[in-house]
Scaffold this motif. Structure first.
Motif, PDB file in Angstrom:
ATOM      1  N   ARG A  71       0.832  -1.188   0.000  1.00 33.05           N
ATOM      2  CA  ARG A  71       0.000   0.000   0.000  1.00 33.05           C
ATOM      3  C   ARG A  71       0.870   1.243   0.000  1.00 33.05           C
ATOM      4  O   ARG A  71       1.987   1.242   0.522  1.00 33.05           O
ATOM      5  CB  ARG A  71      -0.897   0.020   1.254  1.00 33.05           C
ATOM      6  CG  ARG A  71      -1.914  -1.100   1.279  1.00 33.05           C
ATOM      7  CD  ARG A  71      -2.801  -0.956   2.496  1.00 33.05           C
ATOM      8  NE  ARG A  71      -2.044  -1.214   3.713  1.00 33.05           N
ATOM      9  CZ  ARG A  71      -1.924  -2.422   4.238  1.00 33.05           C
ATOM     10  NH1 ARG A  71      -2.481  -3.457   3.668  1.00 33.05           N
ATOM     11  NH2 ARG A  71      -1.236  -2.608   5.357  1.00 33.05           N
ATOM     12  N   LYS A  72       0.332   2.357  -0.563  1.00 35.23           N
ATOM     13  CA  LYS A  72       1.040   3.624  -0.504  1.00 35.23           C
ATOM     14  C   LYS A  72       0.968   4.173   0.917  1.00 35.23           C
ATOM     15  O   LYS A  72       0.037   3.922   1.657  1.00 35.23           O
ATOM     16  CB  LYS A  72       0.423   4.637  -1.479  1.00 35.23           C
ATOM     17  CG  LYS A  72       0.628   4.242  -2.938  1.00 35.23           C
ATOM     18  CD  LYS A  72       0.073   5.304  -3.860  1.00 35.23           C
ATOM     19  CE  LYS A  72       0.319   4.931  -5.317  1.00 35.23           C
ATOM     20  NZ  LYS A  72      -0.226   5.940  -6.242  1.00 35.23           N
ATOM     21  N   THR A  73       1.992   4.941   1.287  1.00 33.38           N
ATOM     22  CA  THR A  73       2.064   5.492   2.636  1.00 33.38           C
ATOM     23  C   THR A  73       1.894   6.998   2.597  1.00 33.38           C
ATOM     24  O   THR A  73       1.968   7.625   1.557  1.00 33.38           O
ATOM     25  CB  THR A  73       3.427   5.164   3.274  1.00 33.38           C
ATOM     26  OG1 THR A  73       4.447   5.697   2.440  1.00 33.38           O
ATOM     27  CG2 THR A  73       3.616   3.675   3.403  1.00 33.38           C
ATOM     28  N   ARG A  74       1.677   7.555   3.805  1.00 31.75           N
ATOM     29  CA  ARG A  74       1.560   8.996   3.893  1.00 31.75           C
ATOM     30  C   ARG A  74       2.575   9.525   4.894  1.00 31.75           C
ATOM     31  O   ARG A  74       3.018   8.828   5.790  1.00 31.75           O
ATOM     32  CB  ARG A  74       0.144   9.395   4.341  1.00 31.75           C
ATOM     33  CG  ARG A  74      -0.275   8.824   5.688  1.00 31.75           C
ATOM     34  CD  ARG A  74      -1.744   9.120   5.946  1.00 31.75           C
ATOM     35  NE  ARG A  74      -2.177   8.522   7.195  1.00 31.75           N
ATOM     36  CZ  ARG A  74      -2.125   9.148   8.364  1.00 31.75           C
ATOM     37  NH1 ARG A  74      -1.623  10.361   8.420  1.00 31.75           N
ATOM     38  NH2 ARG A  74      -2.563   8.554   9.467  1.00 31.75           N
ATOM     39  N   ARG A  75       2.956  10.785   4.766  1.00 30.62           N
ATOM     40  CA  ARG A  75       3.978  11.369   5.615  1.00 30.62           C
ATOM     41  C   ARG A  75       3.354  12.161   6.758  1.00 30.62           C
ATOM     42  O   ARG A  75       2.286  12.733   6.636  1.00 30.62           O
ATOM     43  CB  ARG A  75       4.893  12.285   4.797  1.00 30.62           C
ATOM     44  CG  ARG A  75       5.817  11.493   3.884  1.00 30.62           C
ATOM     45  CD  ARG A  75       6.734  12.433   3.140  1.00 30.62           C
ATOM     46  NE  ARG A  75       7.799  11.688   2.479  1.00 30.62           N
ATOM     47  CZ  ARG A  75       7.659  11.022   1.353  1.00 30.62           C
ATOM     48  NH1 ARG A  75       6.499  10.985   0.740  1.00 30.62           N
ATOM     49  NH2 ARG A  75       8.664  10.378   0.818  1.00 30.62           N
ATOM     50  N   LEU A 135       3.516   4.945   9.659  1.00 35.46           N
ATOM     51  CA  LEU A 135       3.183   4.409  10.985  1.00 35.46           C
ATOM     52  C   LEU A 135       3.363   5.483  12.052  1.00 35.46           C
ATOM     53  O   LEU A 135       2.494   5.669  12.916  1.00 35.46           O
ATOM     54  CB  LEU A 135       4.067   3.202  11.293  1.00 35.46           C
ATOM     55  CG  LEU A 135       3.921   2.631  12.710  1.00 35.46           C
ATOM     56  CD1 LEU A 135       2.517   2.060  12.912  1.00 35.46           C
ATOM     57  CD2 LEU A 135       4.979   1.569  12.968  1.00 35.46           C
ATOM     58  N   SER A 136       4.481   6.192  12.014  1.00 36.05           N
ATOM     59  CA  SER A 136       4.742   7.239  13.000  1.00 36.05           C
ATOM     60  C   SER A 136       3.634   8.282  13.007  1.00 36.05           C
ATOM     61  O   SER A 136       3.241   8.788  14.069  1.00 36.05           O
ATOM     62  CB  SER A 136       6.092   7.903  12.702  1.00 36.05           C
ATOM     63  OG  SER A 136       6.350   8.970  13.588  1.00 36.05           O
ATOM     64  N   ALA A 137       3.100   8.602  11.834  1.00 36.24           N
ATOM     65  CA  ALA A 137       2.052   9.620  11.720  1.00 36.24           C
ATOM     66  C   ALA A 137       0.763   9.200  12.416  1.00 36.24           C
ATOM     67  O   ALA A 137      -0.084  10.049  12.698  1.00 36.24           O
ATOM     68  CB  ALA A 137       1.774   9.920  10.250  1.00 36.24           C
ATOM     69  N   ARG A 138       0.604   7.933  12.698  1.00 41.52           N
ATOM     70  CA  ARG A 138      -0.623   7.448  13.347  1.00 41.52           C
ATOM     71  C   ARG A 138      -0.589   7.647  14.857  1.00 41.52           C
ATOM     72  O   ARG A 138      -1.608   7.456  15.529  1.00 41.52           O
ATOM     73  CB  ARG A 138      -0.837   5.964  13.029  1.00 41.52           C
ATOM     74  CG  ARG A 138      -1.198   5.725  11.576  1.00 41.52           C
ATOM     75  CD  ARG A 138      -1.443   4.239  11.293  1.00 41.52           C
ATOM     76  NE  ARG A 138      -1.972   4.068   9.948  1.00 41.52           N
ATOM     77  CZ  ARG A 138      -3.251   4.122   9.625  1.00 41.52           C
ATOM     78  NH1 ARG A 138      -4.157   4.342  10.584  1.00 41.52           N
ATOM     79  NH2 ARG A 138      -3.657   3.953   8.380  1.00 41.52           N
ATOM     80  N   PHE A 139       0.551   7.982  15.407  1.00 39.91           N
ATOM     81  CA  PHE A 139       0.678   8.169  16.849  1.00 39.91           C
ATOM     82  C   PHE A 139       0.827   9.654  17.174  1.00 39.91           C
ATOM     83  O   PHE A 139       1.383  10.417  16.378  1.00 39.91           O
ATOM     84  CB  PHE A 139       1.896   7.417  17.387  1.00 39.91           C
ATOM     85  CG  PHE A 139       1.771   5.923  17.331  1.00 39.91           C
ATOM     86  CD1 PHE A 139       1.258   5.213  18.403  1.00 39.91           C
ATOM     87  CD2 PHE A 139       2.175   5.221  16.207  1.00 39.91           C
ATOM     88  CE1 PHE A 139       1.147   3.837  18.355  1.00 39.91           C
ATOM     89  CE2 PHE A 139       2.071   3.838  16.140  1.00 39.91           C
ATOM     90  CZ  PHE A 139       1.553   3.142  17.223  1.00 39.91           C
ATOM     91  N   PRO A 140       0.378  10.075  18.352  1.00 42.05           N
ATOM     92  CA  PRO A 140       0.593  11.467  18.743  1.00 42.05           C
ATOM     93  C   PRO A 140       2.079  11.777  18.905  1.00 42.05           C
ATOM     94  O   PRO A 140       2.902  10.879  19.107  1.00 42.05           O
ATOM     95  CB  PRO A 140      -0.137  11.569  20.093  1.00 42.05           C
ATOM     96  CG  PRO A 140      -1.041  10.392  20.155  1.00 42.05           C
ATOM     97  CD  PRO A 140      -0.388   9.308  19.351  1.00 42.05           C
ATOM     98  N   ALA A 141       2.401  13.056  18.812  1.00 45.70           N
ATOM     99  CA  ALA A 141       3.776  13.477  19.099  1.00 45.70           C
ATOM    100  C   ALA A 141       4.116  13.168  20.553  1.00 45.70           C
ATOM    101  O   ALA A 141       3.246  13.171  21.433  1.00 45.70           O
ATOM    102  CB  ALA A 141       3.934  14.961  18.822  1.00 45.70           C
TER     103      ALA A 141
END
Length: 338
Positions: free
Chosen positions: A16-20, A252-258
């Protein structure tokens, strides 16, 4: 060479394509950064343990077991075993008070493997650890964490592929996307086919493809990329494969809060990989998302002072240091640029 995927399950859906991730405003103050900082649930257990108490640790592990929070249970058991290694009298008091507690059995199994690993007598010590792992597994048949410990044990004892496959099947039957078990399997592959990084990617990529979007298993190709970038052995891995691993981990990182402790190790490893790939602005984004949660992996692989190394890289990134200055902070194997 034995086919890797005979050993481990194959997943065949297309990538699948990913997002930043978007870049947060600013990173955490340097004084707030602590290496491998515990989260809000583990911290009270460690504070209590430091005072000699074990009931908070026992309650924490019991809660993760009751809620089937296997990733958290794995992380907490590992950290409690590390504490027990430095304070054995604390663990012995806990075990004497409740020897059949599944939490005690789990920490005891992890502790036994941890103690064996650096010893010249590793093989004998690992043999002695086997009954402890079995007891931990029998304490709760749902729990995949003893099977992750068993997978690490198999790597340390250089168990053959057939035996490892049996352990792997038992682990994923309990939790198909347990990150710790997948990392243990990846390490086994890397150990037995040292330098054959293609086999590691062949396992990591389809496993990530099969995992739910928010699962940490999405970061498994990143771990394969990190292994390749810190190892001078084996044939070249195409840059496109490294880029795809980084892209998936960015998504994956973008799915979690900072400043979330859960993906901290993934974000730290991603920061390293992005820097090696010269994706400077995305590295700055991950630095800000990481917040105060620096982790031993990957920095202990490149420095004897992992926290200091992280902070030096952090300062260089925040100061918009030129690429040459950043590259100088990333020791690389002879394969050099990627």
């Amino acid at each position: 060479m034995v086919g890797t995927m005979v050993l481990l399950p194959a997943f065949l859906r297309p990538t699948r394509k990913t997002r930043r991730a978007s870049r947060p405003d600013s990173p955490a103050p340097a004084d707030d950064v602590i290496l491998d900082a515990p989260d809000d649930r583990l911290s009270p257990a460690l504070v209590s343990a430091g005072q000699g108490g074990f009931t908070v640790a026992a309650a924490l592990l019991a809660a993760t077991r009751a809620a089937a929070q296997w990733e958290e249970r794995d992380a907490y058991a590992t950290r409690l075993a590390a504490f027990a290694r430095s304070r054995p009298e604390w663990f012995e008091a806990w075990r004497a008070a409740d020897p059949g507690d599944p939490g005690v059995l789990l920490v005891g199994a992890q502790l036994a493997v941890d103690r064996a690993w650096p010893s010249p007598g590793r093989a004998e010590l690992l043999r002695e650890a086997s009954p402890l792992i079995t007891a931990a597994a029998r304490a709760d048949d749902r729990d995949p964490v003893p099977w992750r410990i068993a997978l690490d044990h198999a790597r340390g004892s250089r168990a053959g592929h057939r035996y490892f496959e049996e352990l792997w099947e038992a682990a994923v039957r309990r939790s198909p996307h347990h990150y710790g078990c997948h990392v243990a399997a990846l390490r086994y592959l890397a150990t037995f086919w040292h330098g054959s990084h293609g086999e590691c990617f062949d396992f990591a990529e389809p496993a990530a493809q099969d995992a739910p979007p928010g699962s940490l298993v999405q970061a498994l190709p990143l771990r394969a990329a990190f292994g390749y970038l810190t190892d001078a052995c084996g044939p070249e891995v195409p840059r496109e494969r490294l880029l795809a691993a980084a892209d998936r981990a960015v998504a994956l990182s973008a799915r979690f809060p900072a400043a979330d402790p859960r993906p901290a190790e993934v974000r730290n490893t991603l920061l390293y990989v992005l820097l090696r790939l010269e994706r400077w602005e995305e590295a700055r984004t991950q630095l800000a998302l990481t917040g105060p949660y620096a982790t031993s992996l990957p920095w202990s692989r490149v420095s004897e002072d992992p926290l200091g190394h992280f902070l030096r890289l952090r300062d260089a990134l925040l100061a918009d240091a030129p690429p040459g200055a950043l590259a100088a902070l990333l020791p690389t194997p002879p394969r050099a640029r990627v």
